[in-house]
Design an enzyme around this catalytic site. Structure first.
Site, PDB file in Angstrom:
ATOM      1  N   TYR A 124       3.608  10.011 -11.028  1.00 55.41           N
ATOM      2  CA  TYR A 124       2.695   9.255 -10.167  1.00 55.41           C
ATOM      3  C   TYR A 124       1.739   8.415 -11.003  1.00 55.41           C
ATOM      4  O   TYR A 124       1.539   7.215 -10.751  1.00 55.41           O
ATOM      5  CB  TYR A 124       1.906  10.221  -9.280  1.00 55.41           C
ATOM      6  CG  TYR A 124       0.885   9.559  -8.385  1.00 55.41           C
ATOM      7  CD1 TYR A 124       1.263   9.001  -7.169  1.00 55.41           C
ATOM      8  CD2 TYR A 124      -0.453   9.503  -8.746  1.00 55.41           C
ATOM      9  CE1 TYR A 124       0.331   8.387  -6.341  1.00 55.41           C
ATOM     10  CE2 TYR A 124      -1.393   8.905  -7.931  1.00 55.41           C
ATOM     11  CZ  TYR A 124      -0.998   8.351  -6.722  1.00 55.41           C
ATOM     12  OH  TYR A 124      -1.931   7.745  -5.918  1.00 55.41           O
ATOM     13  N   SER A 136      -4.230   3.333  -8.396  1.00 56.08           N
ATOM     14  CA  SER A 136      -4.943   4.602  -8.326  1.00 56.08           C
ATOM     15  C   SER A 136      -5.774   4.772  -9.577  1.00 56.08           C
ATOM     16  O   SER A 136      -5.448   4.209 -10.636  1.00 56.08           O
ATOM     17  CB  SER A 136      -3.945   5.772  -8.222  1.00 56.08           C
ATOM     18  OG  SER A 136      -4.596   7.026  -8.367  1.00 56.08           O
ATOM     19  N   ASN A 179       0.802  -1.214   0.000  1.00 55.12           N
ATOM     20  CA  ASN A 179       0.000   0.000   0.000  1.00 55.12           C
ATOM     21  C   ASN A 179       0.842   1.275   0.000  1.00 55.12           C
ATOM     22  O   ASN A 179       0.355   2.337  -0.384  1.00 55.12           O
ATOM     23  CB  ASN A 179      -0.932  -0.012   1.220  1.00 55.12           C
ATOM     24  CG  ASN A 179      -1.584   1.328   1.458  1.00 55.12           C
ATOM     25  OD1 ASN A 179      -2.431   1.768   0.684  1.00 55.12           O
ATOM     26  ND2 ASN A 179      -1.183   2.013   2.527  1.00 55.12           N
TER      27      ASN A 179
END
Length: 262
Positions: free
Chosen positions: A151, A138, A85
């Site tokens: 990211y 994500s 995570n």
């Protein structure tokens, strides 16, 4: 007690989604080995009690990840669940403003970190006849518009890593899945919430998703619990969004280099 008798590793357990998941797993009977770069992970473990052990680690360092796995097997004698995570955001940096150092740091934690946990946890699980591995990706990894370039690329890599791992671990009994959170109120996103409160526009938080609100870490933890439990025994190689419906269209204001957004 969906996780009674199970042993789980969770990285990024010092706050946010990781902490909420640790609490939820513990409430369902799991024994835990928790890792985080911040010593706040010690607070997470202390709040849970004897069922949790905490280590301050770097999720992108192979020796540290191997130490997490060894701690689980040494202390509890088994490893059934591994949840990669831990992650870092990279802020709001634009594509042409990113440095190589930015990419190195973000990919090392966000993508190499999950690879390392799979690499070291899977053999233990295979020897025991199976297990569940989970990674935090994500909605930014699904398509553009939900994170900075490095990211977003790192999270797209996590999704493909999960799919690839599920295939390469065929026949071992080890399942590998990903969660794709949308806007969740955590330490990583708190700056945006604080800014909205300061400007008196808190009602605009999460306005782009159909539920028109931000999510909470516990809502992600609920899906994490399902995916690592026996109830998800036929779910493998998937990336499931928890985003209020944002990824059904990903409406954004286009960011164009050298132009005013329109």
């Amino acid at each position: 007690m969906k996780l009674a008798g199970k042993v789980a590793i969770i990285t990024g357990a010092g706050s946010g989604i990781g902490r909420a998941t640790a609490r939820r797993f513990a409430a369902e009977g799991a024994r835990l080995v928790l890792g985080d770069a911040s010593d706040s992970v010690l607070e997470t473990a202390a709040a849970i009690g004897d069922a949790a052990t905490a280590l301050v680690i770097d999720a992108g360092d192979e020796a540290d990840v191997a130490r997490l796995v060894a701690t689980a097997t040494d202390r509890f004698g088994q490893l059934d669940i591994a949840y990669a995570n831990a992650g870092i955001s990279g802020g709001l940096t634009g594509l042409l403003d990113h440095s190589v150092a930015d990419w190195d740091a973000i990919l090392r934690v966000n993508l190499i970190g999950p690879f390392l946990l799979i690499k070291h946890a899977a053999p233990v699980m295979i020897a025991a006849g199976g297990g569940a591995i989970l990674c935090t990706a994500s909605v930014a990894g699904l398509r553009s518009g939900a994170g900075c370039p490095a990211y977003s690329a790192s999270k797209a890599g996590v999704i493909n890593l999960v799919q690839t791992a599920a295939q390469q671990l065929s026949g071992t009994g080890v399942r590998v899945n990903a969660i794709c959170p949308g806007l969740i109120q955590t330490g990583m996103t708190q700056r945006a919430f604080d800014y909205a409160a300061e400007k008196g526009v808190t009602d605009r938080i999460g306005r782009l998703n159909p539920l028109r609100r931000a999510g909470q870490p516990a809502e992600v933890a609920a899906l994490a619990l399902f995916l690592v439990s026996d109830e998800a025994s036929y779910v493998n190689g998937q990336a499931i969004a928890v985003d209020g419906g944002l990824s059904s269209s990903h409406p954004v204001t286009r960011q164009e280099t050298g132009k005013t957004a329109a």
